[in-house]
Structures are given as structure tokens and as C-alpha cells.
Design a protein around this motif. Structure first.
Motif, PDB file in Angstrom:
ATOM      1  N   ALA A  83      31.564  41.522  56.614  1.00  0.00           N
ATOM      2  CA  ALA A  83      30.729  42.000  57.740  1.00  0.00           C
ATOM      3  C   ALA A  83      31.204  43.466  58.464  1.00  0.00           C
ATOM      4  CB  ALA A  83      30.594  40.868  58.758  1.00  0.00           C
ATOM      5  N   TYR A  84      32.669  43.187  58.625  1.00  0.00           N
ATOM      6  CA  TYR A  84      33.419  44.122  59.210  1.00  0.00           C
ATOM      7  C   TYR A  84      33.140  45.516  58.241  1.00  0.00           C
ATOM      8  CZ  TYR A  84      36.464  42.801  63.175  1.00  0.00           C
ATOM      9  OH  TYR A  84      36.611  42.265  64.351  1.00  0.00           O
ATOM     10  N   ASP A  85      33.335  45.264  57.070  1.00  0.00           N
ATOM     11  CA  ASP A  85      33.219  46.503  56.243  1.00  0.00           C
ATOM     12  C   ASP A  85      31.912  47.054  56.188  1.00  0.00           C
ATOM     13  OD1 ASP A  85      35.925  46.184  55.429  1.00  0.00           O
ATOM     14  OD2 ASP A  85      35.289  44.687  53.474  1.00  0.00           O
ATOM     15  N   GLU A  86      30.710  46.221  56.060  1.00  0.00           N
ATOM     16  CA  GLU A  86      29.359  46.988  56.307  1.00  0.00           C
ATOM     17  C   GLU A  86      29.393  47.578  57.567  1.00  0.00           C
ATOM     18  OE1 GLU A  86      27.200  43.354  55.909  1.00  0.00           O
ATOM     19  OE2 GLU A  86      27.381  43.062  53.741  1.00  0.00           O
ATOM     20  N   LEU A  87      29.823  47.017  58.704  1.00  0.00           N
ATOM     21  CA  LEU A  87      29.869  47.721  60.028  1.00  0.00           C
ATOM     22  C   LEU A  87      30.601  49.058  59.914  1.00  0.00           C
ATOM     23  CD1 LEU A  87      28.372  46.676  62.785  1.00  0.00           C
ATOM     24  CD2 LEU A  87      30.791  46.402  63.467  1.00  0.00           C
ATOM     25  N   ALA A  88      31.293  49.032  59.433  1.00  0.00           N
ATOM     26  CA  ALA A  88      32.172  50.304  59.047  1.00  0.00           C
ATOM     27  C   ALA A  88      31.395  51.350  58.483  1.00  0.00           C
ATOM     28  CB  ALA A  88      33.743  49.978  58.538  1.00  0.00           C
ATOM     29  N   ILE A  89      31.011  51.188  57.720  1.00  0.00           N
ATOM     30  CA  ILE A  89      29.967  52.078  56.809  1.00  0.00           C
ATOM     31  C   ILE A  89      28.918  52.532  57.730  1.00  0.00           C
ATOM     32  CG2 ILE A  89      28.186  52.184  54.712  1.00  0.00           C
ATOM     33  CD1 ILE A  89      30.116  50.010  53.457  1.00  0.00           C
ATOM     34  N   ASP A  90      28.259  51.620  58.446  1.00  0.00           N
ATOM     35  CA  ASP A  90      27.244  51.990  59.334  1.00  0.00           C
ATOM     36  C   ASP A  90      27.729  53.137  60.418  1.00  0.00           C
ATOM     37  OD1 ASP A  90      25.491  50.662  58.062  1.00  0.00           O
ATOM     38  OD2 ASP A  90      25.084  49.012  59.300  1.00  0.00           O
ATOM     39  N   ARG A  91      28.996  52.826  60.778  1.00  0.00           N
ATOM     40  CA  ARG A  91      29.627  53.490  62.024  1.00  0.00           C
ATOM     41  C   ARG A  91      29.990  55.020  61.539  1.00  0.00           C
ATOM     42  NH1 ARG A  91      33.294  50.147  63.212  1.00  0.00           N
ATOM     43  NH2 ARG A  91      34.929  50.927  61.706  1.00  0.00           N
TER      44      ARG A  91
END
Length: 260
Positions: A83-91
Motif C-alpha cells: 500500500a505504501y509503495d502504491e501510494l508513493a507512485i501516485d504521489r
């Protein structure tokens, strides 16, 4: 022992007369003092009434020169790291998009990540809420911008669907508008309200055949900032509208003058 009855009657009569004289004297003194107090009261009342109290209004319209805007995006996953990695991509996608629209990097602020555990829930046969098994994590992050380029950020907030079209779950909030030179506006309004109040007092005194004396008291109201031509209510502690780019500020000044 023989007592002279006439002599005793004489003493009692004189004592009674003295009591009456004393009573009359006390009453007269009280009457004189009462007149004095009454005279002072009338004098003070007339002095108090010999004033004019007026209220002046100061108004100023202006355009906001500072805007803030924010939005949030989120990711759901049963694995926290994923979830952290996916959020970082969106960021990164959001940050690059904002830069492409002319937003400066130092104007873009990302908040810390909010983590919420999610559970499957349901109502049993009796209608009671039941929290079931763990279903994953919901991670949310907020991005905010503060800028003096009001028009640019306005356009950005209206076209934020471009981010959604890139597959990002993004929620945008309405912009908030502020004015950085409010202290100057307030001084101008106070001067205008004071002038308005004094002119009103002079007109009242002139119409009553009197002249304006010394200023005894000045009381300033709170500043009220609303959208022009709106029906916004004033607040006892002051109103500060942030939803409108165009603003109107009002302030009152109450003056009390002596009248000659």
C-alpha cells in the motif's frame, strides 16, 4: 416628701418642646441635604444628557491575493508495504502533474500518511453490528498548495479531473481565499468610519442649534469580512469569509461627543 406637680409639669413640657425643636432641626437638615443631593443629581443628569452618541461605518472592497487549495488521495491493500509503495507512485504522479502546471516545488506540501485498518463488518440476525475479520489497510495522504498566483491555482482546482483520469483516487477540496494586506485595509476603514461618525455628530449638533464639543469616548466594533452582495450573517466575534475571492469588509466606530 412633697413634689411640686406644677414644677414637674413644667419640666416635662420644656423637655417635650426641646424634643420637638430637635426633631424639626433634624428634619430641616435632612431636607437641605436632600435638596443638595437632588441638585447634584439634576446637574449630573443634565451633564450626561448633554452629549451626542453616533455610529459611523467604514467599508472596503478588495480582491484576495493569496489562495490555498488541497486534495487527498488513497490506496487500499491487504499488505501494508505494498500500500505504501502504491501510494508513493501516485504521489510522484501528482507532484509531476502539479509541476507541469507551473506550480513551484516549494509551494507543494505533502502531509504524513494516515493509516487505517479495515475490517469486514455486518449486522447479525438481531440487527446488531458485528466487526468481522481484518480486510486490509487504507492509506491516505493530503497534498496542499499555498500561492499568490490566485488565478493559476483556481484553474488547477477546476481541472483536477486530469489526475483522476490517470487512475488516481483523488478528492479535491474548494479553494480558500485570503488577503495579506488586511492590516492596511483595517486602518483605512477605521479612518473612514471615524470620519463618517464625526460628520453625523456635527450634523445632529447643527440641526439642534448646538456645536460639537470634545470627544469623550470612542468604541470600535469588530471587522466583518463577507462576500459582496451576499446575505452572510455578521458574527459577534467577527466574520471572515474564505470561500469568495472578492471580499467586502465592514467596521463600525461609535463616538460620544460633548455638546456646547
Amino acid at each position: 416628701m412633697k413634689i411640686d406637680v406644677d414644677y414637674t409639669k413644667s419640666i416635662n413640657h420644656n423637655f417635650s418642646m426641646n424634643k420637638n425643636i430637635i426633631a424639626v432641626a433634624v428634619g430641616a437638615l435632612g431636607f437641605v441635604l436632600g435638596l443638595g443631593f437632588l441638585g447634584n443629581a439634576i446637574k449630573n443628569r443634565n451633564k450626561s444628557e448633554n452629549t451626542i452618541s453616533v455610529t459611523g461605518l467604514g467599508t472596503k472592497q478588495f480582491t484576495s491575493d493569496l489562495i490555498t487549495w488541497s486534495g487527498s488521495f488513497s490506496k487500499n491493500n491487504s499488505d501494508l508495504k505494498a500500500a505504501y509503495d502504491e501510494l508513493a507512485i501516485d504521489r510522484k504522479v501528482i507532484n509531476d502533474y502539479l509541476l507541469s502546471k507551473g506550480i513551484k516545488q516549494n509551494e507543494i506540501v505533502f502531509s504524513s500518511v494516515d493509516i487505517q485498518k479495515q475490517f469486514r463488518s455486518y449486522n447479525d440476525s438481531n440487527g446488531n453490528y458485528v466487526q468481522g475479520e481484518f480486510s486490509g489497510y487504507n492509506l491516505t495522504q493530503k497534498v496542499s498548495i499555498e500561492s499568490k498566483e490566485v488565478v493559476k491555482i483556481e484553474n488547477l482546482s477546476r481541472n483536477i479531473t486530469e489526475i483522476i483520469n490517470r487512475g488516481i483516487e483523488f478528492t479535491s477540496s474548494a479553494p480558500s481565499y485570503f488577503y495579506t494586506k488586511l492590516a492596511t485595509v483595517k486602518q483605512e476603514m477605521i479612518a473612514s468610519a471615524t470620519k463618517d461618525a464625526k460628520e453625523r455628530a456635527e450634523k445632529i449638533a447643527e440641526n439642534s442649534g448646538s456645536s460639537l464639543g470634545n470627544l469623550k469616548k470612542a468604541t470600535m466594533g469588530v471587522i466583518q469580512i463577507t462576500e459582496p452582495n451576499s446575505n452572510e450573517d455578521y458574527s459577534y466575534g467577527g466574520t471572515f469569509n474564505t470561500s469568495s475571492k472578492e471580499k467586502e469588509a465592514n467596521i463600525t466606530i461609535k463616538l460620544e461627543y460633548e455638546v456646547n
